[in-house]
Write an enzyme that holds these catalytic residues in place. Sequence first.
Site, PDB file in Angstrom:
ATOM      1  N   HIS A 130     -43.545   7.786 -21.553  1.00 46.41           N
ATOM      2  CA  HIS A 130     -43.736   7.564 -20.313  1.00 46.41           C
ATOM      3  C   HIS A 130     -43.657   8.976 -19.631  1.00 46.41           C
ATOM      4  O   HIS A 130     -42.749  10.225 -19.827  1.00 46.41           O
ATOM      5  CB  HIS A 130     -42.503   6.785 -19.854  1.00 46.41           C
ATOM      6  CG  HIS A 130     -43.495   5.864 -18.070  1.00 46.41           C
ATOM      7  ND1 HIS A 130     -42.512   6.888 -17.363  1.00 46.41           N
ATOM      8  CD2 HIS A 130     -44.331   4.634 -18.517  1.00 46.41           C
ATOM      9  CE1 HIS A 130     -43.592   5.996 -16.354  1.00 46.41           C
ATOM     10  NE2 HIS A 130     -44.158   4.872 -16.880  1.00 46.41           N
ATOM     11  N   ASP A 207     -34.815   6.641 -23.871  1.00 48.71           N
ATOM     12  CA  ASP A 207     -35.118   5.688 -22.850  1.00 48.71           C
ATOM     13  C   ASP A 207     -34.930   4.745 -23.173  1.00 48.71           C
ATOM     14  O   ASP A 207     -36.259   4.230 -23.684  1.00 48.71           O
ATOM     15  CB  ASP A 207     -36.795   6.860 -21.972  1.00 48.71           C
ATOM     16  CG  ASP A 207     -37.282   5.573 -21.225  1.00 48.71           C
ATOM     17  OD1 ASP A 207     -37.382   5.651 -20.635  1.00 48.71           O
ATOM     18  OD2 ASP A 207     -39.093   7.134 -21.388  1.00 48.71           O
ATOM     19  N   GLN A 210     -37.875   0.165 -22.079  1.00 51.11           N
ATOM     20  CA  GLN A 210     -38.870  -0.558 -22.268  1.00 51.11           C
ATOM     21  C   GLN A 210     -37.289  -1.700 -24.181  1.00 51.11           C
ATOM     22  O   GLN A 210     -37.106  -2.743 -24.000  1.00 51.11           O
ATOM     23  CB  GLN A 210     -40.065  -0.524 -23.555  1.00 51.11           C
ATOM     24  CG  GLN A 210     -41.063   0.018 -22.577  1.00 51.11           C
ATOM     25  CD  GLN A 210     -41.278  -1.220 -21.673  1.00 51.11           C
ATOM     26  OE1 GLN A 210     -41.388  -2.353 -21.648  1.00 51.11           O
ATOM     27  NE2 GLN A 210     -41.990  -0.739 -20.342  1.00 51.11           N
ATOM     28  N   LYS A 233     -36.809  -4.123 -14.897  1.00 55.02           N
ATOM     29  CA  LYS A 233     -37.265  -4.275 -16.070  1.00 55.02           C
ATOM     30  C   LYS A 233     -36.825  -5.713 -16.376  1.00 55.02           C
ATOM     31  O   LYS A 233     -37.174  -6.119 -17.978  1.00 55.02           O
ATOM     32  CB  LYS A 233     -37.825  -3.684 -16.939  1.00 55.02           C
ATOM     33  CG  LYS A 233     -39.262  -2.860 -16.504  1.00 55.02           C
ATOM     34  CD  LYS A 233     -39.154  -1.807 -17.527  1.00 55.02           C
ATOM     35  CE  LYS A 233     -40.118  -0.189 -16.626  1.00 55.02           C
ATOM     36  NZ  LYS A 233     -41.081  -0.728 -16.773  1.00 55.02           N
ATOM     37  N   CYS A 371     -48.882   4.891 -16.887  1.00 55.17           N
ATOM     38  CA  CYS A 371     -47.875   6.166 -16.766  1.00 55.17           C
ATOM     39  C   CYS A 371     -47.841   7.265 -18.584  1.00 55.17           C
ATOM     40  O   CYS A 371     -46.547   7.480 -18.314  1.00 55.17           O
ATOM     41  CB  CYS A 371     -46.919   5.732 -16.097  1.00 55.17           C
ATOM     42  SG  CYS A 371     -47.265   5.106 -14.508  1.00 55.17           S
TER      43      CYS A 371
HETATM   44  N1  C6P Z   1     -43.081   1.596 -17.145  1.00 56.88           N
HETATM   45  C1  C6P Z   1     -45.156   0.266 -17.616  1.00 56.88           C
HETATM   46  O1  C6P Z   1     -45.688  -0.638 -16.762  1.00 56.88           O
HETATM   47  P1  C6P Z   1     -38.482   2.943 -13.987  1.00 56.88           P
HETATM   48  O2  C6P Z   1     -40.345   3.010 -13.166  1.00 56.88           O
HETATM   49  O3  C6P Z   1     -38.117   3.515 -13.171  1.00 56.88           O
HETATM   50  O4  C6P Z   1     -38.210   1.883 -13.020  1.00 56.88           O
HETATM   51  O5  C6P Z   1     -39.224   3.160 -15.244  1.00 56.88           O
HETATM   52  C2  C6P Z   1     -39.870   4.425 -15.690  1.00 56.88           C
HETATM   53  C3  C6P Z   1     -40.500   3.915 -16.900  1.00 56.88           C
HETATM   54  C4  C6P Z   1     -39.989   5.063 -17.907  1.00 56.88           C
HETATM   55  N2  C6P Z   1     -39.774   4.744 -19.146  1.00 56.88           N
HETATM   56  C5  C6P Z   1     -40.979   3.817 -20.308  1.00 56.88           C
HETATM   57  C6  C6P Z   1     -41.313   3.667 -21.177  1.00 56.88           C
HETATM   58  C7  C6P Z   1     -41.641   2.558 -18.885  1.00 56.88           C
HETATM   59  O6  C6P Z   1     -42.089   1.865 -19.200  1.00 56.88           O
HETATM   60  C8  C6P Z   1     -40.864   3.627 -17.222  1.00 56.88           C
HETATM   61  C9  C6P Z   1     -42.559   2.034 -16.832  1.00 56.88           C
HETATM   62  C10 C6P Z   1     -43.796   0.374 -16.403  1.00 56.88           C
HETATM   63  O7  C6P Z   1     -45.280  -0.156 -18.575  1.00 56.88           O
HETATM   64  C11 C6P Z   1     -44.434   1.555 -15.012  1.00 56.88           C
HETATM   65  S1  C6P Z   1     -45.054   2.443 -15.578  1.00 56.88           S
END
Ligand code: C6P
Length: 413
Positions: A130, A207, A210, A233, A371
């Site tokens: 991401h 990370d 997910q 999430k 993203c």
């Molecule tokens: N993915 C998706 O629709 P935040 O926004 O900080 O809570 O998470 C960022 C992020 C980082 N790593 C991974 C693997 C992610 O999936 C995400 C967030 C969302 O897939 C929003 S782009």
Amino acid sequence: MTNKIKTQTLDINKIREDFPVLAESMNRHPLVYLDNAATSQKPKSVINRMHDFYSKQYATVHRGVYTLSQNSTWECDLVRNKCREFLNARDTSEIIFVRGTTEAINLAAFGYVRKFLKAGDEIIISEMEHHANIVPWQLLSQEKGFKLKVVPVSDDGELLMDAYQKLLTEKTKLVAITHISNALGTVNPIKQITHLAHQAGAKVFIDGAQGAVHLKVDVQDIGCDFYAFSGHKIYGPTGIGVLYAKRELLEAMDPYQGGGEMIELVTFEKTTFAKPPLKFEAGTPAIVETIGLGPALDYVMTLGFDRIEAYEQSLLKYATEKMSQIEGLTIIGRAKQKDALVSFTLKDIHPHDIGTILDQEGIAIRTGHHCAQPIMRRFGLPATARASFAFYNTKEEIDKLVAGIEKVKEVFA
Ligand code: C6P
């Protein structure tokens, strides 16, 4: 929780009653919410806890001598301990509250990497990251002159582990890899990745945006140095997340932001800092969001990840089978170890058109590059449509998705 409860299957109807939004209608159809990888819906326990806290208990934390504030501090400390338990960290000082995964990665980048990496050093990431797990390292590499190396991905969407091993050298100082890909659903072998990185003398950042939602995480068993996840999430509020880091790293790291509560002593000449975790939590924190994270973690821990995983895997299998039968539909990401999402294209129909037509049927999915532009580029695509599942979704909802996709085809026939 006893083994007996854990081996029972989930009562999905009962679970759905806990999530009020699932009873809503959208565009004259019952809402089918399949954008859980972006953000998940909230159970009543989270909503009510936050409402009650604002109504009866709200006060600042760490600053007040009065009982209301001390209770507020105490309640937030309990949630910190719950996060420790959730990740099986050794100590609550290893749990830093942040706004989410993005902020956690930036904290590690600017608190650890900026201090300890120098020109010529190398960071390994993967092609399926991401943007949040690419851009912070890139920003620093431009400033500090260290190199980003990228582990390639197979046509099925799996990390090429041989290539990873070849990229690891004595110059590698950090490996930053996603636990589960948000664009493909691939589950990466993070324990093995960590082991190999440690053999090469590198630290490991996982990370877990997910990963923490779908799989049981045990940071001590994985052995990683950093692990991050977002509250929103995992059925909790926005604006709160966790960075786990080993205590010795947190002690050595520089603070990420300066301000209130992260200090020990301030003069105009010099400031000394509080011990972790407060050293990394400048300013009045997201108090009520922190409180709301507690019942969210309780919810998943009570269901149990063995049951969550088994159920979500059955949804994934069902969706994969049904969607594979749709002529013209291509699933992007067919890793052997995969979690609850299906990324797909449909002939040459733009994913935004797919999403818009499905929305008319009450079905919410995400469309776009998620993203994760580099992995889209890897597959020669500008975008995909993505249906991502949670334990409150059902096979009937997947049937509606399939019928909706057939409707999209009719519109574009
Ligand atoms: N993915 C998706 O629709 P935040 O926004 O900080 O809570 O998470 C960022 C992020 C980082 N790593 C991974 C693997 C992610 O999936 C995400 C967030 C969302 O897939 C929003 S782009």
